[in-house]
Every structure is written in C-alpha cells, then in structure tokens.
Design a protein around this motif. Structure first.
Motif, PDB file in Angstrom:
ATOM      1  N   LEU A 312       0.835  -1.208   0.000  1.00  0.00           N
ATOM      2  CA  LEU A 312       0.000   0.000   0.000  1.00  0.00           C
ATOM      3  C   LEU A 312       0.864   1.250   0.000  1.00  0.00           C
ATOM      4  CD1 LEU A 312      -3.206   0.935   1.775  1.00  0.00           C
ATOM      5  CD2 LEU A 312      -1.166   2.242   2.379  1.00  0.00           C
ATOM      6  N   HIS A 313       1.880   1.271   0.833  1.00  0.00           N
ATOM      7  CA  HIS A 313       2.735   2.455   0.940  1.00  0.00           C
ATOM      8  C   HIS A 313       3.396   2.770  -0.401  1.00  0.00           C
ATOM      9  CE1 HIS A 313       5.202   5.443   2.945  1.00  0.00           C
ATOM     10  NE2 HIS A 313       6.294   4.884   2.459  1.00  0.00           N
ATOM     11  N   ASN A 314       3.806   1.745  -1.114  1.00  0.00           N
ATOM     12  CA  ASN A 314       4.462   1.959  -2.407  1.00  0.00           C
ATOM     13  C   ASN A 314       3.499   2.597  -3.412  1.00  0.00           C
ATOM     14  OD1 ASN A 314       6.819   0.847  -1.427  1.00  0.00           O
ATOM     15  ND2 ASN A 314       6.448  -1.188  -2.296  1.00  0.00           N
ATOM     16  N   ARG A 315       2.257   2.124  -3.447  1.00  0.00           N
ATOM     17  CA  ARG A 315       1.319   2.692  -4.424  1.00  0.00           C
ATOM     18  C   ARG A 315       0.868   4.095  -4.024  1.00  0.00           C
ATOM     19  NH1 ARG A 315      -4.001   2.084  -2.367  1.00  0.00           N
ATOM     20  NH2 ARG A 315      -4.389   0.172  -1.162  1.00  0.00           N
ATOM     21  N   VAL A 316       0.703   4.341  -2.730  1.00  0.00           N
ATOM     22  CA  VAL A 316       0.298   5.683  -2.299  1.00  0.00           C
ATOM     23  C   VAL A 316       1.436   6.672  -2.514  1.00  0.00           C
ATOM     24  CG1 VAL A 316      -0.423   7.089  -0.318  1.00  0.00           C
ATOM     25  CG2 VAL A 316      -1.418   4.818  -0.669  1.00  0.00           C
ATOM     26  N   ARG A 317       2.664   6.229  -2.309  1.00  0.00           N
ATOM     27  CA  ARG A 317       3.809   7.099  -2.562  1.00  0.00           C
ATOM     28  C   ARG A 317       3.865   7.495  -4.036  1.00  0.00           C
ATOM     29  NH1 ARG A 317       9.213   4.608  -0.584  1.00  0.00           N
ATOM     30  NH2 ARG A 317       8.607   3.091  -2.184  1.00  0.00           N
ATOM     31  N   ALA A 318       3.543   6.576  -4.919  1.00  0.00           N
ATOM     32  CA  ALA A 318       3.517   6.893  -6.354  1.00  0.00           C
ATOM     33  C   ALA A 318       2.424   7.919  -6.658  1.00  0.00           C
ATOM     34  CB  ALA A 318       3.291   5.616  -7.163  1.00  0.00           C
ATOM     35  N   VAL A 319       1.280   7.785  -6.001  1.00  0.00           N
ATOM     36  CA  VAL A 319       0.197   8.761  -6.182  1.00  0.00           C
ATOM     37  C   VAL A 319       0.636  10.127  -5.688  1.00  0.00           C
ATOM     38  CG1 VAL A 319      -2.116   9.427  -5.426  1.00  0.00           C
ATOM     39  CG2 VAL A 319      -1.663   7.061  -6.072  1.00  0.00           C
ATOM     40  N   ARG A 320       1.256  10.176  -4.526  1.00  0.00           N
ATOM     41  CA  ARG A 320       1.682  11.453  -3.960  1.00  0.00           C
ATOM     42  C   ARG A 320       2.694  12.152  -4.861  1.00  0.00           C
ATOM     43  NH1 ARG A 320       6.655  13.471  -2.417  1.00  0.00           N
ATOM     44  NH2 ARG A 320       7.147  11.538  -1.290  1.00  0.00           N
ATOM     45  N   ARG A 321       3.635  11.410  -5.382  1.00  0.00           N
ATOM     46  CA  ARG A 321       4.645  11.999  -6.264  1.00  0.00           C
ATOM     47  C   ARG A 321       4.017  12.528  -7.557  1.00  0.00           C
ATOM     48  NH1 ARG A 321       9.400   7.402  -5.445  1.00  0.00           N
ATOM     49  NH2 ARG A 321      10.290   8.304  -3.528  1.00  0.00           N
ATOM     50  N   ASP A 322       3.039  11.798  -8.081  1.00  0.00           N
ATOM     51  CA  ASP A 322       2.359  12.264  -9.291  1.00  0.00           C
ATOM     52  C   ASP A 322       1.575  13.551  -9.005  1.00  0.00           C
ATOM     53  OD1 ASP A 322       1.147  11.920 -12.050  1.00  0.00           O
ATOM     54  OD2 ASP A 322      -0.657  11.787 -10.809  1.00  0.00           O
ATOM     55  N   LEU A 323       0.856  13.583  -7.897  1.00  0.00           N
ATOM     56  CA  LEU A 323       0.096  14.775  -7.540  1.00  0.00           C
ATOM     57  C   LEU A 323       1.021  15.957  -7.278  1.00  0.00           C
ATOM     58  CD1 LEU A 323      -2.571  13.214  -5.146  1.00  0.00           C
ATOM     59  CD2 LEU A 323      -2.976  14.159  -7.425  1.00  0.00           C
ATOM     60  N   GLU A 324       2.148  15.692  -6.634  1.00  0.00           N
ATOM     61  CA  GLU A 324       3.093  16.767  -6.350  1.00  0.00           C
ATOM     62  C   GLU A 324       3.637  17.374  -7.641  1.00  0.00           C
ATOM     63  OE1 GLU A 324       7.057  17.543  -3.558  1.00  0.00           O
ATOM     64  OE2 GLU A 324       6.233  15.521  -3.784  1.00  0.00           O
TER      65      GLU A 324
END
Length: 392
Positions: A312-324
């Motif tokens: 989960l952390h890996n996929r949410v981190r990818a989302v956060r980086r994309d949004l950033e």
C-alpha cells in the motif's frame, strides 16, 4: 498596512463597484486608492468582497507584512473572520480568493466600522458605480498609484508551472511558516488529508478495505461539517478521492461548497484486508492469532488473500509523487481512508513503518502535510494531525 474597503450596487443585483484605500501603519498616510468596476449585474455583498480583495492585492504589491481590514459590511467581516458560514456560491469563490491572498501576510485581521468611518471608500465605490453605468468593463478604472497591470482576480490555472512557483515565492511571506527553517524558496505542495465519514462498517469497528458501504446519516453530516470548514478556510485548488463510495460521497460534499470537480484516483483506495474484511479486530485475531500479531508489527506481512502495508505504501507514494508534480506549489484535498492517509503522513515525516500503528485517525478528521522543492534543507513537514474541531 490598514485597508478601508466598501462596495455597492444600484439594484442589488445591478451595476456594482467597489472603493478601497490602503493606508500606512499610521492610518493617515494614504498609499493607494482604488476605484473598481465590479459589473453590470452584481449584488452589494459581492461588490464589498471585491473592495476587500483589491485592498489585499494592493497591500501585497506594496510589501505589507501584516494587514488590518476595516469595513462597514458586517457580513464580510464575520465571514472572513470565520464566525459566519458562507453559503452563497459567488461569495464562496471570492472568499477562497481572499484566503489565497492572505497567505502572503504574517497576519490579517478584519474589523467592522460604522459607515461614517468609511466615507472615503464609500465615495470611491460610488465613483466605480458611476463608471459602470457609463459602460466601463469590470476592472480598475481610477485611483492613485495604481500599477499599470492590476493583479487579475481570476482563479489560477489548474496546473501552475515551476516558473510561477518562483514568482509566488518572491512575494510570499516566510516568517511564521516552515520556510524560514526548511530553507525552501518556493511555496510547498500542500495535501489536506480528509478521512471519509462514518459507515455502518466503521461504526461496527469492522475491517473495511475494499468493501463499498455508503455513508450513514451521521457520516453524511460529518462530511458536510468538514466541507463547511474547508470552505471557510479556502485555498483548495483541486480535489482527489479514492474510488470507493464512502470517499466519493465525502469528496462531493466538499466539491459542492468549494466549486471544484472531483478526480477519482484508484491508488487512493484502502488496504485490501483479504479474508479479514468485515471482521472486527478480535475476530480477525481469533482467525489467525500468530499471523495477525505478526502483521501488526511487520509491514511486509500480507493478510490472507490481501495486501501488505508496504505494498500500500508503495502505491500511495507513487500517487503522492504524481500529484506533487501535477499540482506543484498548490493545495490538494485528498479524500481517502485510514491507511493511505497514514502513508501520506509517514512520507511527510520521512519515517519508517513503525509510526503507522502509533497514529489514530478519527472519522472525517483532517490532517495537513507539505512537501517542498529540492532546494529545501527539510523536504517535508506535518502541519496538522487528526483535527476534528469541525465535528464538535
């Protein structure tokens, strides 16, 4: 600096204009006065908001660090002070614009004054209405020391570029913000993290991962309360949400009052609890005591048929980086679930997985994290955690 602002309309709605005077701290030396045509069909309250906005823009351009706003509009003063709710969509948008401008100052206060003490701004607003009656288009039409190109009152583009971040940084105050110790030279990308409201499964304290229950009546009320609080503060540029119904309902409650669209992002979905889905903590522990105990302390352990915390952390981190990347220097409302929100916070703290089990997030709670540019000594901060004041 001290701002006196007023606005009016002839017809309500009708031809409308605003007048604004910006004084130095002594309250006597006028630095700028502004005559602004609002339009040919606007209300008195909308015109008053424009008077206040023109004052904040001028104070920003003049380099003010703190601002006192004086108006004879009880409505604008109470709404901008956060004591009255803002229900009208037009004024909600104007209040959001004002909140963005307020971020440029260390402090902004709003004070009501009798009309007799606001005569200069009132006279300027009448000049603006006269100009509107003569056919002038909306915009600054008179005053002194007005810049050649007045700041636009339009909302910012959906995706601000890197160059615009640098421009904002030249005027944004850093005192009283993390920038003075992080070393950041551009505004952060801010994520406002909102957990969904109550469902029947959350009320029963069941693991609720990929199940898709709707909000209860209590949950809908929690979502509405969070939305009103967000509207009163303003400053939200975009809304993203988990695809599950409980989050989409919560996000849409905010979108309705903020005047924004909702983007659904699959990566914000809750953790897959596998065979423990729908079970309480004790029931899941009774099913597989050793595995459940190990899962609580080891982020690589996967529930039977489910998803590990690390996955989960890996996929949410990818989302956060994309949004950033997409919303650099902007503020994004993220509506999600307990575990993805904890992942955002963990990333902001640059901490290991052990912090996840040490956090508690209430239903419809708000947390805020910020991520800074590469030049910052400290790359991210946790600003707010598990705020539930709006639910009291």
């Amino acid at each position: 600096m001290i701002i006196y602002a007023d606005g009016g309309s002839r017809g309500n709605p009708g031809i409308a204009g605003s007048g604004t005077v910006v004084y130095a701290a002594d309250g006597r030396t006028a630095l700028r006065d502004i005559v602004y045509v609002v339009g040919k069909r606007a209300t008195n309250n909308v015109a008053e908001y424009h008077g206040m906005l023109r004052g904040l823009e001028a104070a920003r351009d003049l380099g003010a660090r703190s601002v006192e706003v004086h108006m004879d509009s009880k409505l604008v003063v109470e709404q901008m002070s956060g004591r009255w709710k803002i229900k009208h969509p037009d004024m909600q948008k104007l209040a959001m614009e004002a909140r963005r401008l307020m971020d440029n100052f260390e402090s902004v206060t709003f004070t009501w004054v009798p009309r007799g003490r606001n005569e200069v701004a009132d006279a300027l607003s009448n000049q603006a209405m006269d100009a509107a009656a003569k056919g002038h288009e909306p915009g600054i039409v008179g005053g002194t020391s007005v810049p050649e190109s007045a700041p636009s009152s339009e909302a910012p583009d959906e995706h601000r570029g890197a160059d615009d971040c640098e421009i904002v940084a030249t005027t944004q105050s850093t005192s009283g913000t993390p920038a003075h110790w992080t070393g950041a030279t551009t505004p952060p990308t801010r994520f406002v993290l909102l957990r969904h409201g109550q469902t029947e499964m959350s009320a029963a304290k069941q693991y609720s991962g990929l199940s898709d229950p709707v909000l209860t009546d209590i949950g809908a009320g929690q979502a509405a309360a969070a939305a009103q609080m967000l509207a009163s503060r303003g400053g939200i540029d975009a809304i993203v949400t988990s695809p599950l119904t409980r989050c989409v309902q919560t996000a849409r409650a905010a979108a309705e009052v903020l005047g924004l669209e909702v983007e659904i992002i699959d990566g914000l979905i809750e953790q897959d609890f596998g065979e423990w889905e729908g079970r309480t903590f004790d029931e899941a522990h009774a099913m597989s005591p050793h595995l459940h105990e190990e899962w609580l302390s080891n982020p690589t352990i996967t529930p039977p048929g489910g998803e590990s915390l690390q996955q989960l952390h890996n996929r949410v981190r990818a989302v956060r980086r994309d949004l950033e990347q997409r919303y650099r220097c902007r503020t994004v409302l993220v509506v999600s679930h307990v575990t993805p929100i904890k992942s955002f916070i963990r990333q902001a703290l640059d901490a290991g997985p052990h912090v996840v089990s040490r956090m508690f997030l209430d239903l419809a709670s708000l947390s805020v994290v910020e991520f800074f540019g590469e030049e910052a000594r400290v790359g991210s901060t946790l600003r707010v955690f598990n705020d539930t004041a709006h639910l009291r």
